[in-house]
Enzyme design. Structure first.
Site, PDB file in Angstrom:
ATOM      1  N   CYS A 397       0.826  -1.221   0.000  1.00  0.00           N
ATOM      2  CA  CYS A 397       0.000   0.000   0.000  1.00  0.00           C
ATOM      3  C   CYS A 397       0.853   1.260   0.000  1.00  0.00           C
ATOM      4  O   CYS A 397       0.445   2.290  -0.522  1.00  0.00           O
ATOM      5  CB  CYS A 397      -0.862   0.082   1.250  1.00  0.00           C
ATOM      6  SG  CYS A 397      -1.790  -1.357   1.642  1.00  0.00           S
TER       7      CYS A 397
HETATM    8  N1  LIG Z   1      -3.746  -0.583  -0.846  1.00  0.00           N
HETATM    9  C1  LIG Z   1      -4.142  -0.551   0.400  1.00  0.00           C
HETATM   10  N2  LIG Z   1      -4.519  -1.678   0.990  1.00  0.00           N
HETATM   11  N3  LIG Z   1      -4.196   0.627   1.023  1.00  0.00           N
HETATM   12  C2  LIG Z   1      -4.543   0.806   2.378  1.00  0.00           C
HETATM   13  C3  LIG Z   1      -5.068   2.168   2.620  1.00  0.00           C
HETATM   14  C4  LIG Z   1      -5.372   2.466   4.049  1.00  0.00           C
HETATM   15  C5  LIG Z   1      -6.084   3.773   4.260  1.00  0.00           C
HETATM   16  N4  LIG Z   1      -6.158   4.134   5.619  1.00  0.00           N
HETATM   17  C6  LIG Z   1      -7.470   3.735   3.673  1.00  0.00           C
HETATM   18  O1  LIG Z   1      -8.373   3.372   4.376  1.00  0.00           O
HETATM   19  O2  LIG Z   1      -7.686   4.074   2.546  1.00  0.00           O
END
Ligand SMILES: NC(=[NH2+])NCCC[C@H](N)C(=O)O
Length: 407
Positions: A397
């Protein structure tokens, strides 16, 4: 290296876009956490140290690290008109709609943040009312607002550079995001891909102006012909349809098949990359929660430019085996222990960043999963994760590959 080239999840990683967490994290408060998609407030200083360790680990493995904030600053630095256009758009999308406030904010940014990088970082941090030099005695609205109120919200999720845009082969998709808070993040990608000398001219397969949401955590390049996309909390089927049309219509793209994986709609499974990531030619890390029957839709080029959709009711292993073209091994987060699986998946145990086939970057805290991966022959690049993980995202991420060598 100019342009982008990402035709797999595992080809040797050469260039990656990161964002070093900054003062935007200081503007998280208990009241805003849920809306801003955080589960706790990270300790910024340690989060930055952890992030620096992540960037250094990548450099030590031959990866060029470029920062989103630097790319954006380079984009507007010598172009006053573009800088001004960016500021106006940013203010408008921060939900400020009156001429009076546009003027106040624009003047404030120009006078205090003449330097392009400082300006870009400030737009990420957000602005509170008491920073602005205004007479707060004559308007009712101004009088009732608390001085510490955010006039323009921070963008704390920016360090998850995976999501606002994604590389698909030699092109990019710029996203409409699921949440209001993350939608403004894609402004930077739009300016960079339209104007930055290293990136302009890259085919754009999706636009932030589209009506349906899609996020990069759901987009996985299986190979130069097959793209996997999650239908998830963050990505709507209509967006996948639109994207399929535009990819299949572009002669420059070699993608002929898109697999849409229907995954549960929950925060723990928010993106496809929170439930599985590819780590070697024939290996994936997975969350046991998606084992069992799985519905996948296969989208291919049909007659007369139409997209053909075929429903496959199967399981993950058979589907991956078919499209990867060889038997695959699914390595479970938590090594078969259900509680460890859930705990470590929550902290992104199956969200790894592949540096080259068999070599992956992982969070230190997921020791049950890491130990299991190590015993299965994976080479691990372990990074500290106490504070970074509070934003609910792991090494995949936190990175957007711009260049991977072809396999
Ligand atoms: N590619 C991922 N899994 N990204 C995680 C993103 C986390 C972020 N806090 C959201 O909720 O968007």
């Amino acid at each position: 290296m100019t342009g982008v080239n990402v035709k797999s999840e595992i080809g040797p990683l050469k260039k990656v876009i990161l964002h070093r967490p900054g003062n935007e994290l200081l503007n998280l408060t208990p009241d805003t956490l849920e809306r801003l998609l955080f589960d706790d407030i990270p300790f910024l200083e340690i989060a930055q140290q952890e992030h620096d360790a992540f960037a250094q680990a990548l450099r030590d493995n031959g990866v060029e690290v470029v920062y989103l904030e630097d790319l954006m600053a380079e984009t507007i630095r010598d172009n006053a008109a573009l800088r001004s256009q960016f500021i106006e758009q940013w203010i408008e999308e921060a939900n400020v709609h009156t001429d009076k406030w546009h003027k106040i904010l624009h003047e404030y940014l120009d006078s205090e943040y003449a330097d392009a990088k400082a300006l870009v970082e400030k737009t990420m941090t957000g602005i509170t009312l008491d920073e602005l030099d205004i007479d707060r005695t004559n308007s009712l609205v101004d009088l009732v607002s608390s001085p510490t109120e955010m006039v323009c919200d921070p963008m704390p999720n920016l360090y998850f550079t995976r999501d606002p845009f994604a590389m698909v082969g030699n092109g990019v998709t710029i996203h409409r995001m699921y949440s209001v808070t993350r939608n403004r993040e894609t402004i930077y990608g739009q300016y960079i891909f339209d104007n930055h000398p290293d990136f302009k001219g890259t085919p754009q397969y999706y636009s932030r102006k589209e009506a349906f949401h899609i996020e990069g955590g759901d987009v996985l390049n299986i190979n130069d012909h097959v793209l996997a996309i999650g239908i998830s909390q963050r990505t709507e089927p209509d967006a996948i349809d639109t994207l399929a049309q535009s990819i299949f219509h572009d002669e420059r793209s070699s993608i002929d098949t898109i697999l849409a994986f229907d995954i549960p709609n929950s925060r723990a499974f928010m993106h496809l990359d929170t439930v599985f990531t590819q780590i070697d030619h024939d290996k994936f890390t997975i969350h046991p929660g998606i084992l069992g029957p799985l519905t996948v839709f296969e989208l291919t080029k049909g007659a007369e430019g139409k997209v053909k959709v075929n429903r496959l009711d199967s399981d993950l292993e058979s589907i991956l085996t078919k499209y990867v073209g060889q038997p695959v091994q699914l390595l479970q987060c938590g090594a078969g222990d259900r509680i460890a699986a859930e705990r470590e998946q929550w902290n992104d145990g199956s969200n790894t960043l592949c540096i080259e086939p068999g070599k992956i970057c992982v969070y230190q805290r997921n020791n049950v999963t890491n130990d299991f991966l190590y015993k299965n022959g994976l080479e691990l690049v372990v990074i500290p994760s106490c504070e970074l993980s509070r934003g609910r995202g792991g090494p995949r991420c936190m990175s957007m590959p711009a260049w991977r060598e072809d396999l």
